[in-house]
Design a protein around this motif. Structure first.
Motif, mmCIF file in Angstrom:
data_model
loop_
_atom_site.group_PDB
_atom_site.id
_atom_site.type_symbol
_atom_site.label_atom_id
_atom_site.label_comp_id
_atom_site.label_asym_id
_atom_site.label_seq_id
_atom_site.Cartn_x
_atom_site.Cartn_y
_atom_site.Cartn_z
ATOM 1 N N LYS A 18 20.765 32.486 50.106
ATOM 2 C CA LYS A 18 21.743 33.365 49.807
ATOM 3 C C LYS A 18 22.479 32.807 48.370
ATOM 4 C CE LYS A 18 22.719 35.835 54.067
ATOM 5 N NZ LYS A 18 23.804 36.146 54.856
ATOM 6 N N VAL A 19 21.950 31.897 47.796
ATOM 7 C CA VAL A 19 22.515 31.248 46.665
ATOM 8 C C VAL A 19 22.506 32.105 45.505
ATOM 9 C CG1 VAL A 19 22.188 29.423 45.011
ATOM 10 C CG2 VAL A 19 21.864 28.848 47.203
ATOM 11 N N GLU A 20 23.630 32.312 44.706
ATOM 12 C CA GLU A 20 23.630 33.106 43.631
ATOM 13 C C GLU A 20 23.192 32.373 42.514
ATOM 14 O OE1 GLU A 20 27.560 34.736 43.365
ATOM 15 O OE2 GLU A 20 27.604 35.604 45.440
ATOM 16 N N VAL A 21 22.376 33.198 41.533
ATOM 17 C CA VAL A 21 21.906 32.355 40.195
ATOM 18 C C VAL A 21 23.027 32.117 39.243
ATOM 19 C CG1 VAL A 21 20.631 32.818 38.138
ATOM 20 C CG2 VAL A 21 19.753 33.533 40.446
ATOM 21 N N PHE A 22 24.103 33.333 39.307
ATOM 22 C CA PHE A 22 25.111 33.082 38.639
ATOM 23 C C PHE A 22 26.392 33.338 39.264
ATOM 24 C CE2 PHE A 22 21.861 34.390 35.250
ATOM 25 C CZ PHE A 22 22.200 33.284 34.585
ATOM 26 N N GLU A 23 27.574 32.557 39.097
ATOM 27 C CA GLU A 23 28.825 32.937 39.788
ATOM 28 C C GLU A 23 29.346 33.958 39.414
ATOM 29 O OE1 GLU A 23 30.970 29.529 41.816
ATOM 30 O OE2 GLU A 23 29.948 28.386 40.116
ATOM 31 N N ASP A 24 30.197 34.648 40.488
ATOM 32 C CA ASP A 24 30.934 35.768 40.020
ATOM 33 C C ASP A 24 32.291 35.281 39.350
ATOM 34 O OD1 ASP A 24 32.902 37.658 39.703
ATOM 35 O OD2 ASP A 24 32.007 38.722 41.665
ATOM 36 N N ALA A 25 32.214 35.415 38.011
ATOM 37 C CA ALA A 25 33.501 34.897 36.945
ATOM 38 C C ALA A 25 34.831 35.137 37.961
ATOM 39 C CB ALA A 25 33.560 35.620 35.707
ATOM 40 N N SER A 26 35.140 36.454 38.148
ATOM 41 C CA SER A 26 36.328 36.495 38.934
ATOM 42 C C SER A 26 36.499 35.617 40.140
ATOM 43 C CB SER A 26 36.718 38.084 38.909
ATOM 44 O OG SER A 26 35.599 38.507 40.176
ATOM 45 N N LYS A 28 35.289 32.983 40.592
ATOM 46 C CA LYS A 28 35.410 31.482 40.270
ATOM 47 C C LYS A 28 36.985 31.295 39.672
ATOM 48 C CE LYS A 28 33.437 27.915 37.243
ATOM 49 N NZ LYS A 28 32.207 27.822 36.257
ATOM 50 N N GLU A 29 37.522 32.405 39.074
ATOM 51 C CA GLU A 29 38.869 32.117 38.827
ATOM 52 C C GLU A 29 39.640 32.090 39.798
ATOM 53 O OE1 GLU A 29 42.010 34.226 35.598
ATOM 54 O OE2 GLU A 29 39.897 34.931 35.582
ATOM 55 N N ASN A 30 39.511 33.062 40.947
ATOM 56 C CA ASN A 30 40.608 32.864 41.946
ATOM 57 C C ASN A 30 40.434 31.743 42.705
ATOM 58 O OD1 ASN A 30 41.173 35.649 41.329
ATOM 59 N ND2 ASN A 30 39.410 36.551 42.715
ATOM 60 N N ASP A 31 39.062 31.151 42.908
ATOM 61 C CA ASP A 31 39.063 29.818 43.547
ATOM 62 C C ASP A 31 39.752 28.828 42.714
ATOM 63 O OD1 ASP A 31 37.338 31.047 45.257
ATOM 64 O OD2 ASP A 31 35.353 30.438 44.503
ATOM 65 N N THR A 32 39.690 28.802 41.442
ATOM 66 C CA THR A 32 40.273 27.935 40.696
ATOM 67 C C THR A 32 41.882 27.798 40.857
ATOM 68 O OG1 THR A 32 38.659 27.680 39.030
ATOM 69 C CG2 THR A 32 40.873 26.918 38.120
ATOM 70 N N GLN A 33 42.375 29.071 40.944
ATOM 71 C CA GLN A 33 43.871 29.318 41.126
ATOM 72 C C GLN A 33 44.308 28.937 42.515
ATOM 73 O OE1 GLN A 33 46.153 30.160 38.997
ATOM 74 N NE2 GLN A 33 44.554 30.341 37.230
ATOM 75 N N GLU A 34 43.428 29.105 43.585
ATOM 76 C CA GLU A 34 43.790 28.874 44.728
ATOM 77 C C GLU A 34 43.809 27.285 44.994
ATOM 78 O OE1 GLU A 34 44.594 30.429 47.600
ATOM 79 O OE2 GLU A 34 44.889 32.208 46.269
ATOM 80 N N ALA A 35 42.599 26.508 44.247
ATOM 81 C CA ALA A 35 42.743 25.113 44.259
ATOM 82 C C ALA A 35 44.036 24.393 43.679
ATOM 83 C CB ALA A 35 41.372 24.494 43.558
ATOM 84 N N LYS A 36 44.259 25.185 42.616
ATOM 85 C CA LYS A 36 45.631 24.811 41.893
ATOM 86 C C LYS A 36 46.812 24.592 42.885
ATOM 87 C CE LYS A 36 44.420 25.408 37.006
ATOM 88 N NZ LYS A 36 44.723 26.144 35.635
ATOM 89 N N LYS A 37 46.826 25.945 43.772
ATOM 90 C CA LYS A 37 47.989 25.985 44.367
ATOM 91 C C LYS A 37 48.065 24.960 45.707
ATOM 92 C CE LYS A 37 48.297 31.208 43.919
ATOM 93 N NZ LYS A 37 48.158 32.458 44.293
#
Length: 283
Positions: A18-26, A28-37
């Protein structure tokens, strides 16, 4: 519908179907925001390290807390050139004090010592020095003031240049200002503490002005890392802050007519001139 990686179980890689060839940009951005929080807020201790020094008076090794170079962001500067940084007041860590003999100085002056100066310090400070109090993981403003106070005393005892005495006074004045800004208005004696700190700051600025004014005609440039134009500008603002308006005007004019002064410092001098005019109109 089979995934594009289906069938890899035959190779023992079924867990990766189930590995995705390209990550969903949105995503990835949400994950980054969550990591910052979730990331813990930076603390003052995160910007510090223990630097090793060898005392030029007693030759003993010791450690002093210092700011990690390049780790803090400069936000702004006061009109008298006091720098203000994000997360931490770096000025608190500028005075270096030997815990063994009591010699202390601003970092830029610490290692420079003549034999006669070392003798004066040993006779007048080391002979009576009882050691520095323990500190926590950071220096409080009181810790910083104590170290700068000791550094200033050393400049007097070792008969340092006027510029070194003046610069130490200036740095100590900035720490008083920083402490005043950090005071909680909820303190029962807030107004009394604020008044005392402002009085102490003004006295230190007066000494800084006296020292730099004397050094201007006696010492060579650069002075404490500043060129002639910068010292002239600083004298103009120090004079304004301590109420010497005529002297301030004279130093401002010196900056504005200087051929060596760049546009940036001339613009700052014009800002000081506007503040000076307002101060004079109040009287």
């Amino acid at each position: 519908m089979k995934g594009i990686f289906s069938g890899l179980e035959k190779l023992g890689l079924g867990k990766l179907e189930k590995v995705e060839v390209f990550e969903d940009a949105s995503k990835k951005e949400n994950d980054t925001q969550e990591a910052k929080k979730k990331a813990p807020a930076a603390t003052e201790a995160d910007f510090l390290f223990e630097k090793t020094y060898v005392c030029p008076v007693c030759d003993q090794e010791f450690h002093s807390k210092k700011i990690r170079t390049g780790k803090v962001k400069l936000l702004a500067a006061d009109t008298d050139l006091r720098p203000k940084y994000q997360h931490v007041d770096c000025l608190k860590y500028d005075a270096v004090a030997c815990p063994h003999c009591g010699y202390a100085a601003l970092d830029r002056f610490f290692k420079f010592m003549m034999p006669a100066q070392a003798r004066l310090i040993r006779e007048n400070i080391s002979a009576n020095f009882k050691g520095l109090p323990a500190t926590d993981s950071i220096y409080t403003y009181d810790d910083a003031l104590e170290r700068h106070q000791l550094a200033l005393l050393n400049t007097v005892i070792k008969k340092a240049k006027e510029s070194e005495r003046a610069y130490t006074c200036l740095k100590m004045a900035w720490i008083c200002r920083g402490k005043a800004e950090s005071l909680s208005e909820e303190l029962p004696n807030y107004k009394a503490q604020l008044k005392e700190l402002k009085e102490q700051e003004k006295e230190l600025l007066e000494n800084a002005y006296t020292g730099f004014e004397t050094a201007f005609s006696k010492e060579s440039f650069p002075m404490c890392g500043m060129d002639e134009t910068t010292v002239s500008y600083l004298l103009a603002e120090l004079a304004r802050r301590i109420g010497k308006f005529e002297e301030s005007s004279r130093w401002i004019s010196r900056v504005l007519i200087s051929r060596d002064a760049n546009d940036r410092i001339k613009n700052r001098a014009r800002e000081i001139k506007e503040l000076l005019n307002k101060d004079m109109n109040k009287e």
